[in-house]
Write a protein that holds these residues in place. Structure first.
Motif, PDB file in Angstrom:
ATOM      1  N   SER A  36      82.129 -16.705 119.876  1.00 11.78           N
ATOM      2  CA  SER A  36      82.564 -17.494 118.722  1.00 11.78           C
ATOM      3  C   SER A  36      81.372 -18.229 118.124  1.00 11.78           C
ATOM      4  CB  SER A  36      83.626 -18.517 119.137  1.00 11.78           C
ATOM      5  OG  SER A  36      84.011 -19.306 118.024  1.00 11.78           O
ATOM      6  N   GLY A  37      81.352 -18.311 116.813  1.00 14.12           N
ATOM      7  CA  GLY A  37      80.337 -19.095 116.127  1.00 14.12           C
ATOM      8  C   GLY A  37      80.591 -20.589 116.230  1.00 14.12           C
ATOM      9  N   TYR A  38      81.806 -20.958 116.621  1.00 12.24           N
ATOM     10  CA  TYR A  38      82.128 -22.364 116.819  1.00 12.24           C
ATOM     11  C   TYR A  38      81.668 -22.786 118.212  1.00 12.24           C
ATOM     12  CZ  TYR A  38      85.210 -21.679 112.816  1.00 12.24           C
ATOM     13  OH  TYR A  38      85.699 -21.380 111.582  1.00 12.24           O
ATOM     14  N   THR A  39      81.190 -24.023 118.328  1.00  9.05           N
ATOM     15  CA  THR A  39      80.873 -24.541 119.661  1.00  9.05           C
ATOM     16  C   THR A  39      82.169 -24.952 120.343  1.00  9.05           C
ATOM     17  OG1 THR A  39      80.637 -26.836 118.951  1.00  9.05           O
ATOM     18  CG2 THR A  39      78.639 -25.427 118.844  1.00  9.05           C
ATOM     19  N   ILE A  40      82.124 -25.059 121.637  1.00 12.21           N
ATOM     20  CA  ILE A  40      83.324 -25.474 122.360  1.00 12.21           C
ATOM     21  C   ILE A  40      83.757 -26.870 121.929  1.00 12.21           C
ATOM     22  CG2 ILE A  40      82.113 -26.355 124.407  1.00 12.21           C
ATOM     23  CD1 ILE A  40      84.500 -25.049 126.043  1.00 12.21           C
ATOM     24  N   ASN A  41      82.797 -27.740 121.600  1.00  7.77           N
ATOM     25  CA  ASN A  41      83.162 -29.077 121.127  1.00  7.77           C
ATOM     26  C   ASN A  41      83.918 -29.001 119.808  1.00  7.77           C
ATOM     27  OD1 ASN A  41      82.034 -30.466 123.300  1.00  7.77           O
ATOM     28  ND2 ASN A  41      80.017 -30.444 122.370  1.00  7.77           N
ATOM     29  N   GLU A  42      83.493 -28.120 118.897  1.00 10.79           N
ATOM     30  CA  GLU A  42      84.209 -27.941 117.632  1.00 10.79           C
ATOM     31  C   GLU A  42      85.612 -27.393 117.884  1.00 10.79           C
ATOM     32  OE1 GLU A  42      80.724 -26.915 114.419  1.00 10.79           O
ATOM     33  OE2 GLU A  42      81.214 -25.372 115.897  1.00 10.79           O
ATOM     34  N   LEU A  43      85.733 -26.477 118.823  1.00 12.19           N
ATOM     35  CA  LEU A  43      87.045 -25.903 119.137  1.00 12.19           C
ATOM     36  C   LEU A  43      87.975 -26.957 119.723  1.00 12.19           C
ATOM     37  CD1 LEU A  43      85.861 -22.526 120.675  1.00 12.19           C
ATOM     38  CD2 LEU A  43      86.928 -22.859 118.429  1.00 12.19           C
TER      39      LEU A  43
ATOM     40  N   LYS B  10      92.008 -33.037 125.815  1.00  8.70           N
ATOM     41  CA  LYS B  10      93.341 -33.615 125.892  1.00  8.70           C
ATOM     42  C   LYS B  10      94.062 -33.460 124.560  1.00  8.70           C
ATOM     43  CE  LYS B  10      92.567 -35.584 129.990  1.00  8.70           C
ATOM     44  NZ  LYS B  10      91.956 -34.606 130.805  1.00  8.70           N
ATOM     45  N   ILE B  11      95.229 -32.879 124.592  1.00 14.94           N
ATOM     46  CA  ILE B  11      96.014 -32.720 123.373  1.00 14.94           C
ATOM     47  C   ILE B  11      96.687 -34.057 123.073  1.00 14.94           C
ATOM     48  CG2 ILE B  11      97.942 -31.492 122.314  1.00 14.94           C
ATOM     49  CD1 ILE B  11      95.564 -29.718 122.805  1.00 14.94           C
ATOM     50  N   ALA B  12      96.468 -34.560 121.869  1.00 16.33           N
ATOM     51  CA  ALA B  12      97.042 -35.864 121.477  1.00 16.33           C
ATOM     52  C   ALA B  12      98.523 -35.722 121.188  1.00 16.33           C
ATOM     53  CB  ALA B  12      96.311 -36.394 120.248  1.00 16.33           C
TER      54      ALA B  12
ATOM     55  N   ARG C  75      89.685 -29.532 117.437  1.00 17.17           N
ATOM     56  CA  ARG C  75      90.865 -29.121 116.666  1.00 17.17           C
ATOM     57  C   ARG C  75      92.164 -29.639 117.269  1.00 17.17           C
ATOM     58  NH1 ARG C  75      89.947 -22.673 115.633  1.00 17.17           N
ATOM     59  NH2 ARG C  75      87.868 -22.814 114.714  1.00 17.17           N
ATOM     60  N   LYS C  76      92.136 -29.915 118.571  1.00 16.02           N
ATOM     61  CA  LYS C  76      93.339 -30.363 119.292  1.00 16.02           C
ATOM     62  C   LYS C  76      94.506 -29.421 119.037  1.00 16.02           C
ATOM     63  CE  LYS C  76      91.927 -35.156 119.647  1.00 16.02           C
ATOM     64  NZ  LYS C  76      91.154 -34.938 120.822  1.00 16.02           N
ATOM     65  N   ASN C  77      94.224 -28.142 119.232  1.00 10.58           N
ATOM     66  CA  ASN C  77      95.179 -27.079 118.951  1.00 10.58           C
ATOM     67  C   ASN C  77      95.571 -26.407 120.266  1.00 10.58           C
ATOM     68  OD1 ASN C  77      95.807 -24.158 118.520  1.00 10.58           O
ATOM     69  ND2 ASN C  77      95.616 -24.726 116.366  1.00 10.58           N
ATOM     70  N   ASP C  78      96.858 -26.341 120.534  1.00 10.46           N
ATOM     71  CA  ASP C  78      97.331 -25.753 121.791  1.00 10.46           C
ATOM     72  C   ASP C  78      96.888 -24.307 121.968  1.00 10.46           C
ATOM     73  OD1 ASP C  78      98.636 -28.071 122.659  1.00 10.46           O
ATOM     74  OD2 ASP C  78     100.505 -27.524 121.666  1.00 10.46           O
ATOM     75  N   TYR C  79      96.885 -23.515 120.888  1.00  6.11           N
ATOM     76  CA  TYR C  79      96.451 -22.118 120.995  1.00  6.11           C
ATOM     77  C   TYR C  79      94.998 -22.029 121.440  1.00  6.11           C
ATOM     78  CZ  TYR C  79     100.645 -21.036 118.229  1.00  6.11           C
ATOM     79  OH  TYR C  79     101.932 -20.924 117.774  1.00  6.11           O
ATOM     80  N   VAL C  80      94.170 -22.905 120.906  1.00  6.79           N
ATOM     81  CA  VAL C  80      92.749 -22.919 121.270  1.00  6.79           C
ATOM     82  C   VAL C  80      92.594 -23.225 122.753  1.00  6.79           C
ATOM     83  CG1 VAL C  80      90.565 -24.172 120.956  1.00  6.79           C
ATOM     84  CG2 VAL C  80      91.909 -23.476 118.955  1.00  6.79           C
ATOM     85  N   ILE C  81      93.290 -24.249 123.232  1.00  2.23           N
ATOM     86  CA  ILE C  81      93.194 -24.639 124.647  1.00  2.23           C
ATOM     87  C   ILE C  81      93.697 -23.511 125.546  1.00  2.23           C
ATOM     88  CG2 ILE C  81      93.933 -26.300 126.409  1.00  2.23           C
ATOM     89  CD1 ILE C  81      92.063 -27.524 124.309  1.00  2.23           C
TER      90      ILE C  81
ATOM     91  N   ILE D 243      87.080 -28.767 128.905  1.00  3.14           N
ATOM     92  CA  ILE D 243      88.491 -29.044 128.611  1.00  3.14           C
ATOM     93  C   ILE D 243      88.918 -30.357 129.270  1.00  3.14           C
ATOM     94  CG2 ILE D 243      90.867 -28.272 129.008  1.00  3.14           C
ATOM     95  CD1 ILE D 243      89.795 -25.373 128.633  1.00  3.14           C
ATOM     96  N   LYS D 244      88.533 -30.553 130.514  1.00  2.00           N
ATOM     97  CA  LYS D 244      88.922 -31.785 131.226  1.00  2.00           C
ATOM     98  C   LYS D 244      88.356 -33.025 130.542  1.00  2.00           C
ATOM     99  CE  LYS D 244      89.330 -29.672 135.730  1.00  2.00           C
ATOM    100  NZ  LYS D 244      88.648 -29.416 137.005  1.00  2.00           N
ATOM    101  N   LYS D 245      87.149 -32.924 130.040  1.00  2.31           N
ATOM    102  CA  LYS D 245      86.492 -34.073 129.426  1.00  2.31           C
ATOM    103  C   LYS D 245      87.001 -34.360 128.022  1.00  2.31           C
ATOM    104  CE  LYS D 245      82.163 -33.386 131.852  1.00  2.31           C
ATOM    105  NZ  LYS D 245      80.799 -32.901 131.715  1.00  2.31           N
ATOM    106  N   LYS D 246      87.258 -33.283 127.232  1.00  3.85           N
ATOM    107  CA  LYS D 246      87.519 -33.483 125.804  1.00  3.85           C
ATOM    108  C   LYS D 246      88.799 -32.844 125.307  1.00  3.85           C
ATOM    109  CE  LYS D 246      82.654 -33.742 124.964  1.00  3.85           C
ATOM    110  NZ  LYS D 246      81.596 -33.675 124.052  1.00  3.85           N
TER     111      LYS D 246
END
Length: 169
Positions: free
Chosen positions: A103-110, A167-169, A113-119, A162-165
């Motif tokens: 992916s051209g997106y970094t994991i931080n950018e992904l 969390k789905i709000a 998004r706080k998107n369940d599909y991404v996680i 994922i553990k650090k950042k």
């Protein structure tokens, strides 16, 4: 979602012989992109269950180590749900085979998004190659990536992010 190409005997995009699917569609427009045609979301053919079944049937062969998902960009918002569907079916049928994704997106950018599909998709990956291709940092000696800024994030690295950042709000 469309795909630009499927290679059923790929040795260039990961460990061992793999099935590689190049999804269509990318918003990033990286200078020097190796797959310009695949930036168009309408390029190629639609991903159908028949296409997924063909991938799964080919993956039954013992010589296939896993699935590689490239693009375009698999994490483009228009693609992520269908890529998750493909990867879920693959991992359900082949829990011991690996999934590599670029992916051209970094994991931080992904994760931002706080998107369940991404996680969910990140949780299925054995390797994420993240970051935009930057032609000024191009290095053909790098393993599985084209520019020095791109990272190889293996399963444990992904889980730590994922553990650090994540969390789905």
């Amino acid at each position: 979602m469309n795909y630009a190409k499927i290679n059923y005997k790929d040795i260039a995009n990961g460990e061992g012989i793999r099935i590689s699917i190049f999804v269509s569609g990318c918003h990033l427009d990286c200078k020097g992109c190796f797959n310009l045609k695949a930036q168009n979301f309408n390029y190629g053919k639609p991903v159908t269950q028949e296409v997924i079944d063909n991938i799964l049937n080919e993956a039954e062969k013992p010589r296939i180590y896993g699935l590689s998902v490239l693009g375009g960009d698999p994490f483009a918002p228009e693609n992520v749900k269908e890529v998750l569907n493909i990867c879920n079916q693959f991992k359900s049928k082949f829990p011991d085979k690996t999934i590599y994704l670029w992916s051209g997106y970094t994991i931080n950018e992904l994760l931002a998004r706080k998107n369940d599909y991404v996680i969910e998709l990140l949780n299925l990956l054995d390797l994420l190659v993240d970051g935009r291709f930057i032609i000024e940092q191009r290095d053909l000696r790098l393993k599985l990536r084209g520019s020095k800024n791109q990272r190889l994030l293996y399963k444990q690295d992904i889980q730590d992010f994922i553990k650090k950042k994540g969390k789905i709000a």
